[in-house]
Structures are given as C-alpha cells and as structure tokens.
Design a protein around this motif. Structure first.
Motif, PDB file in Angstrom:
ATOM      1  N   GLN A 165       0.780  -1.052  -0.078  1.00 21.20           N
ATOM      2  CA  GLN A 165      -0.197  -0.063   0.495  1.00 21.20           C
ATOM      3  C   GLN A 165       0.480   0.848  -0.237  1.00 21.20           C
ATOM      4  O   GLN A 165       0.760   2.541  -0.710  1.00 21.20           O
ATOM      5  CB  GLN A 165      -1.000   0.217   0.746  1.00 21.20           C
ATOM      6  N   ALA A 166       2.161   1.434   0.583  1.00 24.09           N
ATOM      7  CA  ALA A 166       2.916   2.865   1.060  1.00 24.09           C
ATOM      8  C   ALA A 166       3.037   2.803  -0.559  1.00 24.09           C
ATOM      9  O   ALA A 166       4.017   3.654  -0.616  1.00 24.09           O
ATOM     10  CB  ALA A 166       3.833   1.951   1.566  1.00 24.09           C
ATOM     11  N   ALA A 167       4.077   1.611  -1.444  1.00 28.01           N
ATOM     12  CA  ALA A 167       4.273   2.271  -3.139  1.00 28.01           C
ATOM     13  C   ALA A 167       3.718   2.351  -3.566  1.00 28.01           C
ATOM     14  O   ALA A 167       3.797   3.223  -4.522  1.00 28.01           O
ATOM     15  CB  ALA A 167       5.245   0.187  -3.064  1.00 28.01           C
ATOM     16  N   ASN A 168       2.634   1.595  -3.834  1.00 22.10           N
ATOM     17  CA  ASN A 168       0.697   2.232  -4.412  1.00 22.10           C
ATOM     18  C   ASN A 168       0.798   3.373  -4.078  1.00 22.10           C
ATOM     19  O   ASN A 168       0.302   4.878  -4.896  1.00 22.10           O
ATOM     20  CB  ASN A 168       0.209   1.310  -3.884  1.00 22.10           C
ATOM     21  N   ALA A 169       0.962   3.494  -2.808  1.00 22.84           N
ATOM     22  CA  ALA A 169       0.319   5.289  -2.058  1.00 22.84           C
ATOM     23  C   ALA A 169       1.469   6.538  -3.156  1.00 22.84           C
ATOM     24  O   ALA A 169       1.563   6.909  -3.288  1.00 22.84           O
ATOM     25  CB  ALA A 169       0.135   5.209  -0.966  1.00 22.84           C
ATOM     26  N   ASN A 170       2.936   5.913  -2.782  1.00 21.23           N
ATOM     27  CA  ASN A 170       3.744   6.476  -3.680  1.00 21.23           C
ATOM     28  C   ASN A 170       4.123   6.648  -5.235  1.00 21.23           C
ATOM     29  O   ASN A 170       3.844   8.162  -5.950  1.00 21.23           O
ATOM     30  CB  ASN A 170       5.797   5.905  -3.495  1.00 21.23           C
ATOM     31  N   ASN A 171       3.041   5.614  -5.787  1.00 28.43           N
ATOM     32  CA  ASN A 171       3.391   5.924  -6.867  1.00 28.43           C
ATOM     33  C   ASN A 171       1.748   7.421  -7.102  1.00 28.43           C
ATOM     34  O   ASN A 171       2.248   8.077  -8.134  1.00 28.43           O
ATOM     35  CB  ASN A 171       2.384   5.019  -7.717  1.00 28.43           C
ATOM     36  N   LEU A 172       1.010   7.248  -6.452  1.00 27.89           N
ATOM     37  CA  LEU A 172       0.011   8.040  -6.890  1.00 27.89           C
ATOM     38  C   LEU A 172      -0.166   9.346  -6.128  1.00 27.89           C
ATOM     39  O   LEU A 172      -0.456  10.407  -7.728  1.00 27.89           O
ATOM     40  CB  LEU A 172      -1.107   7.080  -5.789  1.00 27.89           C
ATOM     41  N   ALA A 173       0.838   9.441  -5.716  1.00 26.61           N
ATOM     42  CA  ALA A 173       1.405  10.599  -5.056  1.00 26.61           C
ATOM     43  C   ALA A 173       2.019  11.730  -6.188  1.00 26.61           C
ATOM     44  O   ALA A 173       2.462  12.676  -6.148  1.00 26.61           O
ATOM     45  CB  ALA A 173       2.294  10.286  -3.331  1.00 26.61           C
ATOM     46  N   ASN A 174       2.758  10.761  -6.660  1.00 27.86           N
ATOM     47  CA  ASN A 174       4.014  11.174  -7.955  1.00 27.86           C
ATOM     48  C   ASN A 174       3.410  11.258  -9.250  1.00 27.86           C
ATOM     49  O   ASN A 174       3.620  10.926 -10.466  1.00 27.86           O
ATOM     50  CB  ASN A 174       5.065  10.146  -7.700  1.00 27.86           C
ATOM     51  N   SER A 175       1.971  11.117  -9.446  1.00 28.37           N
ATOM     52  CA  SER A 175       1.270  10.697 -10.303  1.00 28.37           C
ATOM     53  C   SER A 175       0.687  11.996 -11.322  1.00 28.37           C
ATOM     54  O   SER A 175       0.834  12.387 -12.598  1.00 28.37           O
ATOM     55  CB  SER A 175      -0.539  10.849 -10.376  1.00 28.37           C
ATOM     56  N   GLN A 176       1.328  13.389 -10.839  1.00 26.48           N
ATOM     57  CA  GLN A 176       2.151  14.608 -11.889  1.00 26.48           C
ATOM     58  C   GLN A 176       3.301  15.141 -11.694  1.00 26.48           C
ATOM     59  O   GLN A 176       3.862  16.180 -11.923  1.00 26.48           O
ATOM     60  CB  GLN A 176       0.843  15.909 -10.840  1.00 26.48           C
ATOM     61  N   ASN A 178      -0.888   5.350 -13.813  1.00 27.93           N
ATOM     62  CA  ASN A 178      -2.022   5.290 -14.041  1.00 27.93           C
ATOM     63  C   ASN A 178      -3.146   5.502 -12.700  1.00 27.93           C
ATOM     64  O   ASN A 178      -3.298   4.776 -12.154  1.00 27.93           O
ATOM     65  CB  ASN A 178      -2.662   4.257 -14.744  1.00 27.93           C
ATOM     66  N   THR A 179      -3.673   6.812 -12.534  1.00 23.70           N
ATOM     67  CA  THR A 179      -4.263   7.079 -11.158  1.00 23.70           C
ATOM     68  C   THR A 179      -5.430   5.959 -11.360  1.00 23.70           C
ATOM     69  O   THR A 179      -5.824   6.127  -9.663  1.00 23.70           O
ATOM     70  CB  THR A 179      -4.965   8.490 -11.330  1.00 23.70           C
ATOM     71  N   ILE A 180      -6.421   5.800 -12.008  1.00 24.51           N
ATOM     72  CA  ILE A 180      -7.380   5.145 -12.245  1.00 24.51           C
ATOM     73  C   ILE A 180      -6.700   3.405 -10.931  1.00 24.51           C
ATOM     74  O   ILE A 180      -7.922   2.909 -10.115  1.00 24.51           O
ATOM     75  CB  ILE A 180      -7.940   4.846 -13.330  1.00 24.51           C
ATOM     76  N   ASP A 181      -6.082   3.191 -11.736  1.00 23.53           N
ATOM     77  CA  ASP A 181      -5.287   1.694 -11.563  1.00 23.53           C
ATOM     78  C   ASP A 181      -4.522   1.937 -10.779  1.00 23.53           C
ATOM     79  O   ASP A 181      -5.082   1.201  -9.525  1.00 23.53           O
ATOM     80  CB  ASP A 181      -4.451   1.019 -12.011  1.00 23.53           C
ATOM     81  N   ALA A 182      -3.893   3.116  -9.623  1.00 21.99           N
ATOM     82  CA  ALA A 182      -3.604   2.624  -8.644  1.00 21.99           C
ATOM     83  C   ALA A 182      -4.598   3.083  -7.353  1.00 21.99           C
ATOM     84  O   ALA A 182      -4.798   2.942  -6.060  1.00 21.99           O
ATOM     85  CB  ALA A 182      -2.453   4.078  -8.487  1.00 21.99           C
ATOM     86  N   LEU A 183      -5.814   3.877  -7.783  1.00 16.42           N
ATOM     87  CA  LEU A 183      -6.563   3.692  -6.911  1.00 16.42           C
ATOM     88  C   LEU A 183      -7.325   2.649  -6.756  1.00 16.42           C
ATOM     89  O   LEU A 183      -8.521   2.589  -5.983  1.00 16.42           O
ATOM     90  CB  LEU A 183      -7.830   5.113  -7.349  1.00 16.42           C
ATOM     91  N   VAL A 184      -7.779   2.249  -7.876  1.00 13.29           N
ATOM     92  CA  VAL A 184      -8.656   0.910  -7.821  1.00 13.29           C
ATOM     93  C   VAL A 184      -7.088   0.021  -7.017  1.00 13.29           C
ATOM     94  O   VAL A 184      -7.852  -0.913  -6.158  1.00 13.29           O
ATOM     95  CB  VAL A 184      -8.611   0.195  -8.941  1.00 13.29           C
ATOM     96  N   GLN A 185      -6.828   0.134  -6.054  1.00 11.09           N
ATOM     97  CA  GLN A 185      -5.344  -1.147  -5.946  1.00 11.09           C
ATOM     98  C   GLN A 185      -5.130  -0.532  -3.916  1.00 11.09           C
ATOM     99  O   GLN A 185      -4.744  -1.346  -4.066  1.00 11.09           O
ATOM    100  CB  GLN A 185      -3.983  -0.505  -6.350  1.00 11.09           C
ATOM    101  N   VAL A 186      -5.730   0.779  -4.185  1.00 13.42           N
ATOM    102  CA  VAL A 186      -6.371   0.818  -2.971  1.00 13.42           C
ATOM    103  C   VAL A 186      -6.750   0.609  -1.579  1.00 13.42           C
ATOM    104  O   VAL A 186      -6.868   0.059  -1.289  1.00 13.42           O
ATOM    105  CB  VAL A 186      -6.242   2.604  -2.979  1.00 13.42           C
ATOM    106  N   ILE A 187      -7.993   0.053  -3.155  1.00 13.16           N
ATOM    107  CA  ILE A 187      -9.482  -0.214  -2.117  1.00 13.16           C
ATOM    108  C   ILE A 187      -8.743  -2.081  -2.010  1.00 13.16           C
ATOM    109  O   ILE A 187      -9.270  -2.189  -1.130  1.00 13.16           O
ATOM    110  CB  ILE A 187     -10.705  -0.086  -3.781  1.00 13.16           C
TER     111      ILE A 187
END
Length: 247
Positions: A19-30, A208-217
């Motif tokens: 979850q931490a790695a995925n959150a890092n990806n999501l935080a760097n989407s921009q 891919n922010t959509i995929d990252a958000l799905v992974q969060v769930i």
C-alpha cells in the motif's frame, strides 16, 4: 494454529508495504517523467534448522514501469522532453552517472544546469555550466546554444551538448532514492546520436491514477481479510484450549 496466524500476520504486514508503494506512485502522478514501481505478492518458505514447514507472505518490487509518459507543451525554453527512446544523463546524489527523462531544467545562480530535483545535467565533459546569456536554445540533438549577454542577436555560441544515451531497459535499475542507474558490472554508456529532444515540452508521469486508486481499495480489502483471519485464528485457538480443559 500458529501457522495460520503467522501467515495472516505476515500477509497483513506485506499488504501495508504494498500500500505504501502504491501510495508513492499515486502521490507522483503529477511528477515530471516519474516511473511507477511494480509490486507482486508471493509465498516464501521460512528456511532454517530442519524442514521449512512455515511460509510467510512477501511483497517485492520486481521492477519499474519504464514506459514513457505523455508529452505536454509548456513553451518554456529550459523544458525539454525526449522524443521516443532515450535518457538524459545526470550526476546522481552518490556522484555516479544516473539517468532521467525529466527535462524540467533550471539554472543556478552560478550557471549550473540542473533538473527540477537538483541533479546536475551532464554534458561532454561533466556537469554543464552556462554563462550569462540573453537567449538560450536547446537543439534536437541536445546542443545548447546561447546569445551571450550584450551581444547582437546574430551571435549564436555553442556552449555544450547534453549527454543523451539509450541503454537497454533491462540494464537499468531504480534505487531507493528514485534514481535510475546501470546495474552493477555494466560498462559505461556512450552518447547516442539517435536520441532527440523537443524543446518547450515536458514528459508527464506514467502512473495510471485509476489503476492506482483501484489498487488502494483492493489492498485495503486484503488487509481487512488478513486481520479477520488473525481474529478467526485467535478465536479457534481459544475454543481449542477450552475443549482441552473440559477433557
């Protein structure tokens, strides 16, 4: 009972790491030219004295997604994006040569050309330094030309050339500080004339922010499942102990 409890416990821990790695990806989407990290789960036997009768869940980063992001026009003369394959050579924080596709360059007060994260951009003979100028242009081949301060517009002077390389992607690895380096034992790279730049543009993140958000769930649900398994194991253990007392 201890086996199932250990598996569920290690699974919950590794889910939090994923979850931490995925959150890092999501935080760097921009983040300019950010490359997302990949994760995967697998079971790993616990080796030691005797037969490995225990296993634990393990999350690992099998690699990094190095696909290019979308190129966006900015119009800023210090912004460049790589068209197609290739990388920009920079000086990493450990002093070694590193590679990036982030072309959000800036000039320090001393004229040193750096990336947006403060890494010196490498040229023919090391970090690039640019003297004061009225105008700066970066060519498709990475050549940096300027009109020196106070000279007329017809005076165009070549200062240096950005070191552009094209390493095989399987030879690159992403370190914990986010920098991309050649794997140990690989020979130094030579400049590649086929790598071209686009001035006034930047490459975006490939997350891919959509995929990252799905992974969060999904990871949150997985963590809840592991916690539930630990609770069930504890209840079963208590019930088994009660039955033994009755016997």
């Amino acid at each position: 009972m201890d086996r199932s409890l250990y598996i569920a416990m290690s699974g919950a821990k590794q889910t939090l790491l994923a979850q931490a790695a995925n959150a890092n990806n999501l935080a760097n989407s921009q983040t300019v030219a950010f490359k997302s990290d990949l994760q995967q789960f697998r079971s790993m036997p616990v080796f030691g004295p005797g037969y490995p009768t225990r296993v634990y869940a393990m999350t690992e980063r099998p690699g990094t997604d190095l696909t290019p992001g979308v190129i966006q026009t900015t119009g800023r003369n210090l912004d460049v994006a790589i068209k197609g394959d290739g990388w920009i050579a920079v000086q990493g924080r450990n002093g070694q040569e590193a590679y990036t596709r982030a072309g959000d360059f800036r000039l320090t007060t001393t004229g040193l050309l750096q990336t947006g994260t403060g890494l010196p951009v490498l040229g023919n003979d090391g970090p690039i330094a640019i003297p004061p100028a009225d105008k700066l242009e970066i060519g498709r081949d990475g050549t940096i030309s300027i009109i020196p301060l106070g000279d007329n517009a017809a005076t165009l002077v070549e200062v240096d050339r950005i070191r552009l390389v094209k390493p095989p992607l399987d030879k690159l690895e992403k370190l914990n500080n986010g920098e991309l380096h050649l794997k140990k034992g690989e020979p130094p790279l030579k400049p590649d004339a086929s790598v071209t730049l686009v001035q006034g543009a930047l490459e975006g993140s490939n997350v891919n922010t959509i995929d990252a958000l799905v992974q969060v769930i999904e990871l949150a649900r997985n963590f809840e499942l592991q916690v539930k398994a630990m609770q069930t194991t504890d209840e079963n253990s208590a019930a088994a102990a009660k039955l033994m007392k009755m016997a």
